[in-house]
Design a protein around this motif. Structure first.
Motif: not given
Length: 128
Positions: A108-128
């Motif tokens: 669960f912790v590994a999957l939540v960490t992965l979801a956080i990193f994917i979310g941060l990637t989306f924010f990076d792409v969204l606000y370029r």
């Protein structure tokens, strides 16, 4: 010598048999299987077939969503369906249902960490 239990396939289920386990000798020390390996994991063909059909239906739903014009929701819908499909694979085909609490929490912790990193990637792409 094999340390793991032997898989037994019958016409009704796939199971592991504890009586088919032989202890291993590693560096002169005899090792016996732990409590987890002595617990049979019985998954009937009906359950496996139902999960497989569910995965096929979710794949068809993913293809259907990709054909619709939903804008950004297309990506979120596809990610949600992929998460459900991954959960089905983890629970039934990787036998996570039969694992201990610690291993479940670590996953669960590994999957939540992965979801956080994917979310941060989306924010990076969204606000370029």
């Amino acid at each position: 010598m094999a340390c793991a239990p032997a898989a037994v396939i019958s016409d009704r289920a796939i199971t592991t048999r504890a009586d088919a386990v032989r202890p291993c000798e590693i560096a002169g020390e005899t090792m016996t299987p732990d409590r987890h390996e002595n617990t049979p994991h019985i998954l009937g063909y009906g359950k496996l077939t139902a999960v497989w059909l569910g995965l096929l239906a979710l794949t068809a739903l993913t293809v259907g969503i990709s054909r619709l014009d939903l804008g950004v929701n297309r990506v979120w819908g596809s990610l949600a369906i992929a998460s459900v499909k991954g959960g089905l694979v983890i629970v039934f085909f990787m036998h996570m249902r039969y694992e201990g609490r610690l291993l479940r929490w670590l996953l669960f912790v590994a999957l939540v960490t992965l979801a956080i990193f994917i979310g941060l990637t989306f924010f990076d792409v969204l606000y370029r």
